[in-house]
Design a protein around this motif. Sequence first.
Motif, PDB file in Angstrom:
ATOM      1  N   THR A  99     -10.305  19.741   0.272  1.00 59.93           N
ATOM      2  CA  THR A  99     -11.646  19.300  -0.118  1.00 59.93           C
ATOM      3  C   THR A  99     -11.740  19.135  -1.630  1.00 59.93           C
ATOM      4  O   THR A  99     -12.365  18.191  -2.130  1.00 59.93           O
ATOM      5  CB  THR A  99     -12.700  20.302   0.377  1.00 59.93           C
ATOM      6  N   VAL A 100     -11.118  20.048  -2.372  1.00 60.12           N
ATOM      7  CA  VAL A 100     -11.078  19.923  -3.831  1.00 60.12           C
ATOM      8  C   VAL A 100     -10.414  18.608  -4.230  1.00 60.12           C
ATOM      9  O   VAL A 100     -10.923  17.854  -5.074  1.00 60.12           O
ATOM     10  CB  VAL A 100     -10.343  21.126  -4.461  1.00 60.12           C
ATOM     11  N   ASP A 101      -9.284  18.316  -3.600  1.00 56.04           N
ATOM     12  CA  ASP A 101      -8.582  17.072  -3.903  1.00 56.04           C
ATOM     13  C   ASP A 101      -9.455  15.855  -3.606  1.00 56.04           C
ATOM     14  O   ASP A 101      -9.530  14.904  -4.396  1.00 56.04           O
ATOM     15  CB  ASP A 101      -7.293  16.966  -3.080  1.00 56.04           C
ATOM     16  N   ARG A 102     -10.112  15.874  -2.448  1.00 57.96           N
ATOM     17  CA  ARG A 102     -10.924  14.731  -2.033  1.00 57.96           C
ATOM     18  C   ARG A 102     -12.111  14.541  -2.992  1.00 57.96           C
ATOM     19  O   ARG A 102     -12.434  13.403  -3.359  1.00 57.96           O
ATOM     20  CB  ARG A 102     -11.433  14.934  -0.605  1.00 57.96           C
ATOM     21  N   PHE A 103     -12.729  15.647  -3.412  1.00 60.03           N
ATOM     22  CA  PHE A 103     -13.869  15.521  -4.318  1.00 60.03           C
ATOM     23  C   PHE A 103     -13.453  14.906  -5.650  1.00 60.03           C
ATOM     24  O   PHE A 103     -14.108  13.987  -6.169  1.00 60.03           O
ATOM     25  CB  PHE A 103     -14.516  16.883  -4.567  1.00 60.03           C
ATOM     26  N   VAL A 104     -12.370  15.411  -6.232  1.00 64.31           N
ATOM     27  CA  VAL A 104     -11.913  14.888  -7.520  1.00 64.31           C
ATOM     28  C   VAL A 104     -11.542  13.421  -7.397  1.00 64.31           C
ATOM     29  O   VAL A 104     -11.897  12.598  -8.260  1.00 64.31           O
ATOM     30  CB  VAL A 104     -10.731  15.726  -8.055  1.00 64.31           C
ATOM     31  N   ASP A 105     -10.853  13.053  -6.330  1.00 61.20           N
ATOM     32  CA  ASP A 105     -10.495  11.652  -6.120  1.00 61.20           C
ATOM     33  C   ASP A 105     -11.735  10.770  -6.078  1.00 61.20           C
ATOM     34  O   ASP A 105     -11.783   9.693  -6.694  1.00 61.20           O
ATOM     35  CB  ASP A 105      -9.713  11.488  -4.812  1.00 61.20           C
ATOM     36  N   LYS A 106     -12.750  11.210  -5.339  1.00 59.66           N
ATOM     37  CA  LYS A 106     -13.954  10.397  -5.176  1.00 59.66           C
ATOM     38  C   LYS A 106     -14.776  10.345  -6.467  1.00 59.66           C
ATOM     39  O   LYS A 106     -15.375   9.313  -6.789  1.00 59.66           O
ATOM     40  CB  LYS A 106     -14.800  10.929  -4.017  1.00 59.66           C
ATOM     41  N   ALA A 107     -14.819  11.449  -7.211  1.00 63.62           N
ATOM     42  CA  ALA A 107     -15.530  11.436  -8.481  1.00 63.62           C
ATOM     43  C   ALA A 107     -14.866  10.458  -9.450  1.00 63.62           C
ATOM     44  O   ALA A 107     -15.543   9.673 -10.131  1.00 63.62           O
ATOM     45  CB  ALA A 107     -15.576  12.840  -9.073  1.00 63.62           C
ATOM     46  N   ALA A 108     -13.539  10.489  -9.515  1.00 69.26           N
ATOM     47  CA  ALA A 108     -12.816   9.561 -10.385  1.00 69.26           C
ATOM     48  C   ALA A 108     -13.031   8.116  -9.934  1.00 69.26           C
ATOM     49  O   ALA A 108     -13.269   7.211 -10.748  1.00 69.26           O
ATOM     50  CB  ALA A 108     -11.325   9.908 -10.388  1.00 69.26           C
ATOM     51  N   GLU A 109     -12.979   7.894  -8.633  1.00 67.98           N
ATOM     52  CA  GLU A 109     -13.155   6.548  -8.076  1.00 67.98           C
ATOM     53  C   GLU A 109     -14.546   5.995  -8.368  1.00 67.98           C
ATOM     54  O   GLU A 109     -14.715   4.789  -8.597  1.00 67.98           O
ATOM     55  CB  GLU A 109     -12.909   6.611  -6.571  1.00 67.98           C
ATOM     56  N   ASN A 110     -15.540   6.864  -8.393  1.00 62.48           N
ATOM     57  CA  ASN A 110     -16.919   6.424  -8.619  1.00 62.48           C
ATOM     58  C   ASN A 110     -17.300   6.347 -10.094  1.00 62.48           C
ATOM     59  O   ASN A 110     -18.432   5.979 -10.406  1.00 62.48           O
ATOM     60  CB  ASN A 110     -17.890   7.346  -7.880  1.00 62.48           C
ATOM     61  N   GLY A 111     -16.358   6.706 -10.984  1.00 59.79           N
ATOM     62  CA  GLY A 111     -16.622   6.455 -12.390  1.00 59.79           C
ATOM     63  C   GLY A 111     -16.514   7.623 -13.341  1.00 59.79           C
ATOM     64  O   GLY A 111     -16.871   7.486 -14.513  1.00 59.79           O
ATOM     65  N   SER A 428     -19.515   7.588   4.710  1.00 55.86           N
ATOM     66  CA  SER A 428     -18.631   7.657   3.542  1.00 55.86           C
ATOM     67  C   SER A 428     -18.089   9.054   3.310  1.00 55.86           C
ATOM     68  O   SER A 428     -18.689  10.059   3.711  1.00 55.86           O
ATOM     69  CB  SER A 428     -19.384   7.192   2.291  1.00 55.86           C
ATOM     70  N   ASP A 429     -16.951   9.117   2.625  1.00 62.39           N
ATOM     71  CA  ASP A 429     -16.424  10.410   2.189  1.00 62.39           C
ATOM     72  C   ASP A 429     -17.398  11.101   1.239  1.00 62.39           C
ATOM     73  O   ASP A 429     -17.502  12.332   1.213  1.00 62.39           O
ATOM     74  CB  ASP A 429     -15.077  10.229   1.486  1.00 62.39           C
ATOM     75  N   GLU A 430     -18.118  10.293   0.468  1.00 67.22           N
ATOM     76  CA  GLU A 430     -19.086  10.863  -0.466  1.00 67.22           C
ATOM     77  C   GLU A 430     -20.180  11.635   0.272  1.00 67.22           C
ATOM     78  O   GLU A 430     -20.577  12.724  -0.152  1.00 67.22           O
ATOM     79  CB  GLU A 430     -19.707   9.751  -1.327  1.00 67.22           C
ATOM     80  N   ASP A 431     -20.657  11.090   1.380  1.00 65.80           N
ATOM     81  CA  ASP A 431     -21.663  11.805   2.178  1.00 65.80           C
ATOM     82  C   ASP A 431     -21.083  13.075   2.792  1.00 65.80           C
ATOM     83  O   ASP A 431     -21.772  14.098   2.901  1.00 65.80           O
ATOM     84  CB  ASP A 431     -22.215  10.901   3.281  1.00 65.80           C
ATOM     85  N   VAL A 432     -19.836  13.023   3.219  1.00 62.01           N
ATOM     86  CA  VAL A 432     -19.195  14.226   3.747  1.00 62.01           C
ATOM     87  C   VAL A 432     -19.186  15.312   2.682  1.00 62.01           C
ATOM     88  O   VAL A 432     -19.506  16.481   2.953  1.00 62.01           O
ATOM     89  CB  VAL A 432     -17.751  13.925   4.211  1.00 62.01           C
ATOM     90  N   LEU A 433     -18.855  14.939   1.455  1.00 55.15           N
ATOM     91  CA  LEU A 433     -18.806  15.906   0.361  1.00 55.15           C
ATOM     92  C   LEU A 433     -20.191  16.432   0.017  1.00 55.15           C
ATOM     93  O   LEU A 433     -20.369  17.623  -0.250  1.00 55.15           O
ATOM     94  CB  LEU A 433     -18.151  15.259  -0.860  1.00 55.15           C
ATOM     95  N   THR A 434     -21.183  15.561   0.030  1.00 55.33           N
ATOM     96  CA  THR A 434     -22.548  16.008  -0.253  1.00 55.33           C
ATOM     97  C   THR A 434     -22.984  17.064   0.745  1.00 55.33           C
ATOM     98  O   THR A 434     -23.557  18.093   0.382  1.00 55.33           O
ATOM     99  CB  THR A 434     -23.519  14.808  -0.219  1.00 55.33           C
ATOM    100  N   ASN A 435     -22.703  16.829   2.018  1.00 55.53           N
ATOM    101  CA  ASN A 435     -23.080  17.804   3.040  1.00 55.53           C
ATOM    102  C   ASN A 435     -22.253  19.081   2.924  1.00 55.53           C
ATOM    103  O   ASN A 435     -22.768  20.180   3.152  1.00 55.53           O
ATOM    104  CB  ASN A 435     -22.906  17.198   4.432  1.00 55.53           C
ATOM    105  N   ALA A 436     -20.990  18.954   2.565  1.00 51.50           N
ATOM    106  CA  ALA A 436     -20.142  20.138   2.403  1.00 51.50           C
ATOM    107  C   ALA A 436     -20.638  21.016   1.269  1.00 51.50           C
ATOM    108  O   ALA A 436     -20.608  22.251   1.355  1.00 51.50           O
ATOM    109  CB  ALA A 436     -18.698  19.713   2.144  1.00 51.50           C
ATOM    110  N   LEU A 437     -21.120  20.394   0.200  1.00 50.49           N
ATOM    111  CA  LEU A 437     -21.574  21.153  -0.961  1.00 50.49           C
ATOM    112  C   LEU A 437     -22.925  21.818  -0.721  1.00 50.49           C
ATOM    113  O   LEU A 437     -23.157  22.953  -1.150  1.00 50.49           O
ATOM    114  CB  LEU A 437     -21.666  20.224  -2.176  1.00 50.49           C
ATOM    115  N   PHE A 438     -23.818  21.112  -0.041  1.00 51.84           N
ATOM    116  CA  PHE A 438     -25.179  21.637   0.169  1.00 51.84           C
ATOM    117  C   PHE A 438     -25.607  21.422   1.619  1.00 51.84           C
ATOM    118  O   PHE A 438     -26.480  20.603   1.916  1.00 51.84           O
ATOM    119  CB  PHE A 438     -26.158  20.971  -0.805  1.00 51.84           C
ATOM    120  N   PRO A 439     -25.004  22.176   2.550  1.00 56.98           N
ATOM    121  CA  PRO A 439     -25.257  21.944   3.980  1.00 56.98           C
ATOM    122  C   PRO A 439     -26.672  22.265   4.416  1.00 56.98           C
ATOM    123  O   PRO A 439     -27.109  21.787   5.468  1.00 56.98           O
ATOM    124  CB  PRO A 439     -24.238  22.867   4.666  1.00 56.98           C
TER     125      PRO A 439
END
Length: 600
Positions: A99-111, A428-439
């Motif tokens: 999950t850490v890897d996926r979050f960093v990847d998506k943050a970098a991808e989004n800017g 999106s993976d971004e929505d998955v991460l949003t829910n993971a962070l603040f379920p």
Amino acid sequence: MPDKVIQVTDVILRDAHQSLMATRMAMEDMIPALDDLDRAGYWSLECWGGATFDSCIRFLNEDPWERLRTFKKHLKHTKTQMLLRGQNLLGYRHYADDTVDRFVDKAAENGMDVFRVFDALNDPRNLQQAMKAVRRTGKHAQGCISYTVSPVHTNAKYAELSMQLQEMGANSICIKDMAALIKPQAAYDLVKAIKQACGEEMAVHLHVHATTGVTMVSLMKAVEAGCDQVDTSLSAMSLGTGHNPTESFVEMLEGTGYTTNIDLAAVARANKHFEKVKGRYAEFYTKFTGVKTDIFQSQIPGGMLSNMESQLKAQGAGDRLDEVLEEVPRVKKDAGYPPLVTPSSQIVGTQAVFNVLMGKYKKLTAEFADLMLGYYGKTSGEYNPDVVAIAQAQTGKNAITCRPADLLDNEWDKLKSEAEALQGFNGSDEDVLTNALFPQVAPKFFKSRAQGPLNIGKDPQTAASPAAEKMAPIPNVTHGPRCYTVNVDGNAFEVTVTEGGAVSKAVPVAPTAANTQPGSAPAAVASGASGEAIKATLAGNVIKLIKGVGDSVAADETVMMLEAMKMETELVAPKSGTIVAIHVKQGDAIAVGDTLYTLG
């Protein structure tokens, strides 16, 4: 010899309003200043991370990923920067490495360009995966030291952590002083210690708040010691629990042999905009706008202070802030002197509130219990064994000494399945991460996202009446009429809010008899039944109903789980009996004094 150029990061887009007004600024109030900020010559603009994710989905109905994309669209010449809590990411627990890897990847991808990676406990094991992930994306990995003052924190220890960060591939080292504790000579000595340990070529960045009134001098002394980069904030939102003014820092360097690349004309234009905007958020503004030297004792950071104020007010205990400030250092000592930075600041601060409101360690939040048992990592000091025993008794868990994330299996597939079951999930993976962070918050946000962002800032000249403000939020004016179900003094209303924010009608909602199982709608008291109404002593949200109507409970047995002050806590029965009725359902917001259930 030319002056040495000191690089400047401005925090006006994130930490400034987090520290002064509980992160309530809407994106639409930042966009008009972005072009000027982009032209001002900053090294970076901190604009994401910290509490922005939480505030976006909890209060502003705004997608935080869209906020990041908007920043990147406007900031064409300046690096974007975020604050990343290591293995905690932006949440309040450790996440598995995948999950850490996926979050960093998506943050970098989004800017995102610069990742300031820190751990609240300064446990290097909690930094490894995030630093590795950032390095893999090719973005700037800024390893961070969470600064505090205690009997167990020394320059030698900080220098040792700096070398460990360097070994992890840090492009720069940040000293993060979130509570304005670093005095001028201490700043000079620490920068020297890091430069000696890591080499002069390692860039050192100093982040300080202004709360104690000494840190503008600390910035100067750090620069004299070799500090390469500093954090400041536009003067419109500076000082108090915030940061030192950008303009003042630039002017201070004149004639010293140091300079910046800052264009003060562009800064002035951006600052003029924020001077106009900040009055809209007066109701959220912290009362700590001057100097608080007693912070040297309590060591509470600016963002924690402003949030603690609002949390205590929500609990109907706004007058007990001084008691909490006195309790915080005692809780910090019991927990092994963790630096007070998110999430440890929230964990320690909320436990201090609980101690004041309910008695010393009568109830531990789930997160504080985990902190005492090592599930957040290792603190620099020793834990109070008596409190450890309380944590073990409350949770049934044993203390651990390994890297906490080593106990976590890969979780991405599970997190994705959980998000896919939610109404409004966009795939999106971004929505998955949003829910993971603040379920507890994300499901509600997903349902309401289509309504568009809310701006809860109010024009003092045209604000709605106090009654209307109490009943409904003011929506973004571009989306037309909306309907809300709101609670006022325990009574439910269907409220229609017209374009522009006016309340056109408020219709009382008749209570519905309900089915009585946990997680169902509220249940009315059965005909002829009687009992003791159990009322909420904390404001928050119902996470889960453990018991249902007809269930027998013993004294101190858990009836439901609440989220209070962003921490999870158990609501236990005050005595043995049978639950006659439940008056709330999962997901409900509750206020102090609300009746939760009836115990017969």
